[in-house]
Design a protein around this motif. Structure first.
Motif, PDB file in Angstrom:
ATOM      1  N   ALA A  11       4.542  36.675  22.169  1.00 24.69           N
ATOM      2  CA  ALA A  11       4.923  35.731  23.221  1.00 24.69           C
ATOM      3  C   ALA A  11       6.446  35.715  23.278  1.00 24.69           C
ATOM      4  O   ALA A  11       7.101  35.233  22.364  1.00 24.69           O
ATOM      5  CB  ALA A  11       4.383  34.346  22.919  1.00 24.69           C
ATOM      6  N   HIS A  12       6.999  36.282  24.349  1.00 21.22           N
ATOM      7  CA  HIS A  12       8.451  36.274  24.560  1.00 21.22           C
ATOM      8  C   HIS A  12       8.755  35.109  25.481  1.00 21.22           C
ATOM      9  O   HIS A  12       8.194  35.008  26.574  1.00 21.22           O
ATOM     10  CB  HIS A  12       8.898  37.612  25.146  1.00 21.22           C
ATOM     11  N   ILE A  13       9.652  34.217  25.017  1.00 22.06           N
ATOM     12  CA  ILE A  13       9.850  32.922  25.663  1.00 22.06           C
ATOM     13  C   ILE A  13      11.319  32.705  26.013  1.00 22.06           C
ATOM     14  O   ILE A  13      12.195  32.906  25.174  1.00 22.06           O
ATOM     15  CB  ILE A  13       9.415  31.780  24.720  1.00 22.06           C
ATOM     16  N   SER A  14      11.551  32.277  27.252  1.00 22.65           N
ATOM     17  CA  SER A  14      12.876  31.792  27.666  1.00 22.65           C
ATOM     18  C   SER A  14      12.716  30.342  28.082  1.00 22.65           C
ATOM     19  O   SER A  14      11.798  30.007  28.828  1.00 22.65           O
ATOM     20  CB  SER A  14      13.418  32.603  28.846  1.00 22.65           C
ATOM     21  N   ILE A  15      13.608  29.484  27.584  1.00 17.01           N
ATOM     22  CA  ILE A  15      13.536  28.062  27.892  1.00 17.01           C
ATOM     23  C   ILE A  15      14.858  27.623  28.506  1.00 17.01           C
ATOM     24  O   ILE A  15      15.924  27.898  27.965  1.00 17.01           O
ATOM     25  CB  ILE A  15      13.239  27.227  26.628  1.00 17.01           C
ATOM     26  N   LEU A  16      14.768  26.958  29.645  1.00 13.79           N
ATOM     27  CA  LEU A  16      15.935  26.410  30.332  1.00 13.79           C
ATOM     28  C   LEU A  16      15.783  24.898  30.388  1.00 13.79           C
ATOM     29  O   LEU A  16      14.682  24.384  30.574  1.00 13.79           O
ATOM     30  CB  LEU A  16      16.027  26.958  31.755  1.00 13.79           C
ATOM     31  N   ASN A  17      16.891  24.176  30.235  1.00 10.58           N
ATOM     32  CA  ASN A  17      16.839  22.715  30.398  1.00 10.58           C
ATOM     33  C   ASN A  17      18.054  22.259  31.183  1.00 10.58           C
ATOM     34  O   ASN A  17      19.051  22.957  31.261  1.00 10.58           O
ATOM     35  CB  ASN A  17      16.725  21.994  29.052  1.00 10.58           C
ATOM     36  N   ASN A  18      17.932  21.072  31.771  1.00  8.31           N
ATOM     37  CA  ASN A  18      19.064  20.520  32.511  1.00  8.31           C
ATOM     38  C   ASN A  18      19.374  19.117  32.011  1.00  8.31           C
ATOM     39  O   ASN A  18      18.699  18.594  31.131  1.00  8.31           O
ATOM     40  CB  ASN A  18      18.807  20.546  34.026  1.00  8.31           C
ATOM     41  N   GLU A  19      20.379  18.516  32.589  1.00  7.80           N
ATOM     42  CA  GLU A  19      20.842  17.202  32.143  1.00  7.80           C
ATOM     43  C   GLU A  19      19.802  16.108  32.368  1.00  7.80           C
ATOM     44  O   GLU A  19      19.818  15.081  31.698  1.00  7.80           O
ATOM     45  CB  GLU A  19      22.124  16.805  32.881  1.00  7.80           C
ATOM     46  N   VAL A  79       2.969  36.083  17.578  1.00 10.44           N
ATOM     47  CA  VAL A  79       4.386  36.151  17.240  1.00 10.44           C
ATOM     48  C   VAL A  79       5.158  35.588  18.425  1.00 10.44           C
ATOM     49  O   VAL A  79       5.147  36.168  19.507  1.00 10.44           O
ATOM     50  CB  VAL A  79       4.830  37.608  16.945  1.00 10.44           C
ATOM     51  N   MET A  80       5.791  34.438  18.218  1.00 10.59           N
ATOM     52  CA  MET A  80       6.568  33.783  19.270  1.00 10.59           C
ATOM     53  C   MET A  80       8.041  34.117  19.060  1.00 10.59           C
ATOM     54  O   MET A  80       8.590  33.844  17.994  1.00 10.59           O
ATOM     55  CB  MET A  80       6.354  32.271  19.229  1.00 10.59           C
ATOM     56  N   ARG A  81       8.674  34.687  20.100  1.00 10.04           N
ATOM     57  CA  ARG A  81      10.088  35.053  20.026  1.00 10.04           C
ATOM     58  C   ARG A  81      10.852  34.360  21.144  1.00 10.04           C
ATOM     59  O   ARG A  81      10.421  34.358  22.288  1.00 10.04           O
ATOM     60  CB  ARG A  81      10.257  36.564  20.193  1.00 10.04           C
ATOM     61  N   PRO A  85      18.147  28.193  20.299  1.00 12.23           N
ATOM     62  CA  PRO A  85      18.620  27.918  18.927  1.00 12.23           C
ATOM     63  C   PRO A  85      17.629  27.150  18.056  1.00 12.23           C
ATOM     64  O   PRO A  85      17.653  27.282  16.838  1.00 12.23           O
ATOM     65  CB  PRO A  85      19.890  27.100  19.151  1.00 12.23           C
ATOM     66  N   HIS A  86      16.732  26.387  18.665  1.00 16.29           N
ATOM     67  CA  HIS A  86      15.735  25.644  17.898  1.00 16.29           C
ATOM     68  C   HIS A  86      14.839  26.587  17.086  1.00 16.29           C
ATOM     69  O   HIS A  86      14.294  26.192  16.060  1.00 16.29           O
ATOM     70  CB  HIS A  86      14.879  24.790  18.830  1.00 16.29           C
ATOM     71  N   PHE A  87      14.678  27.821  17.542  1.00 15.00           N
ATOM     72  CA  PHE A  87      13.815  28.778  16.846  1.00 15.00           C
ATOM     73  C   PHE A  87      14.438  29.260  15.537  1.00 15.00           C
ATOM     74  O   PHE A  87      13.779  29.931  14.762  1.00 15.00           O
ATOM     75  CB  PHE A  87      13.485  29.961  17.757  1.00 15.00           C
ATOM     76  N   ILE A 110       7.097  32.683  13.974  1.00 18.61           N
ATOM     77  CA  ILE A 110       8.162  32.366  14.925  1.00 18.61           C
ATOM     78  C   ILE A 110       9.404  33.159  14.566  1.00 18.61           C
ATOM     79  O   ILE A 110       9.795  33.208  13.399  1.00 18.61           O
ATOM     80  CB  ILE A 110       8.455  30.860  14.934  1.00 18.61           C
ATOM     81  N   ASN A 111      10.016  33.775  15.573  1.00 18.23           N
ATOM     82  CA  ASN A 111      11.237  34.557  15.386  1.00 18.23           C
ATOM     83  C   ASN A 111      12.308  34.094  16.373  1.00 18.23           C
ATOM     84  O   ASN A 111      12.023  33.917  17.554  1.00 18.23           O
ATOM     85  CB  ASN A 111      10.995  36.047  15.639  1.00 18.23           C
ATOM     86  N   TYR A 112      13.509  33.943  15.872  1.00 16.37           N
ATOM     87  CA  TYR A 112      14.664  33.716  16.738  1.00 16.37           C
ATOM     88  C   TYR A 112      15.207  35.097  17.101  1.00 16.37           C
ATOM     89  O   TYR A 112      15.509  35.907  16.230  1.00 16.37           O
ATOM     90  CB  TYR A 112      15.731  32.904  16.011  1.00 16.37           C
TER      91      TYR A 112
END
Length: 141
Positions: A11-19, A79-81, A85-87, A110-112
């Motif tokens: 599982a290749h993951i990109s996470i975006l967050n806003n204010e 395998v979550m990648r 930074p939390h990873f 879990i892999n950073y």
């Protein structure tokens, strides 16, 4: 424990967050295969475009639960990648996620990996799309 290649899902993951506390995640679920020339490649079988509100730290286990819901039945290792930074706190998240992943018969690793957005650019597009839409979607390929 040794796993066969068809029992491992990446599982290749990109996470975006806003204010405003909105979190959007793009996830590609794939199996690693070996080409005829001996080089590995990822065979994509499911994509998720996820939308949440709250903090990333609280939502990583929720994202993992949504991913576990979509993995194929023969998966025994997930395998979550991600480049989030939390990873880097992989031990904490592995313990937390493996508690409920065990009920599905799946062990989670879990892999950073800072290269995820570069190697899997569609994950960023999926996350951006979830942020614009404001709802979660998933699709089997």
């Amino acid at each position: 424990m040794d796993y066969q290649p068809n029992e491992i899902t990446f599982a290749h993951i990109s996470i975006l967050n806003n204010e405003a506390g909105q979190i959007a995640a793009g996830v590609e679920l794939s199996k690693r295969r070996i080409a005829e020339d001996g080089r590995p490649y990822y065979d994509l079988y499911h994509v998720l475009s996820l939308y949440y509100t709250g903090s990333i730290r609280q939502k990583i286990p929720v994202i993992a639960a949504d991913i576990l819901r979509c993995v194929d039945p023969e998966t025994k290792r997930l395998v979550m990648r991600s480049n989030v930074p939390h990873f880097r706190q992989w031990r904490y998240y592995e313990r937390l996620i493996n508690v409920f992943a065990a009920s599905r018969g799946v062990a989670v690793k879990i892999n950073y990996d800072i290269r995820v957005p570069r190697k899997f650019p569609d994950t960023v597009k999926l996350a951006d799309d979830a942020g614009r839409r404001g709802v979660s979607l998933d699709c089997a390929l």
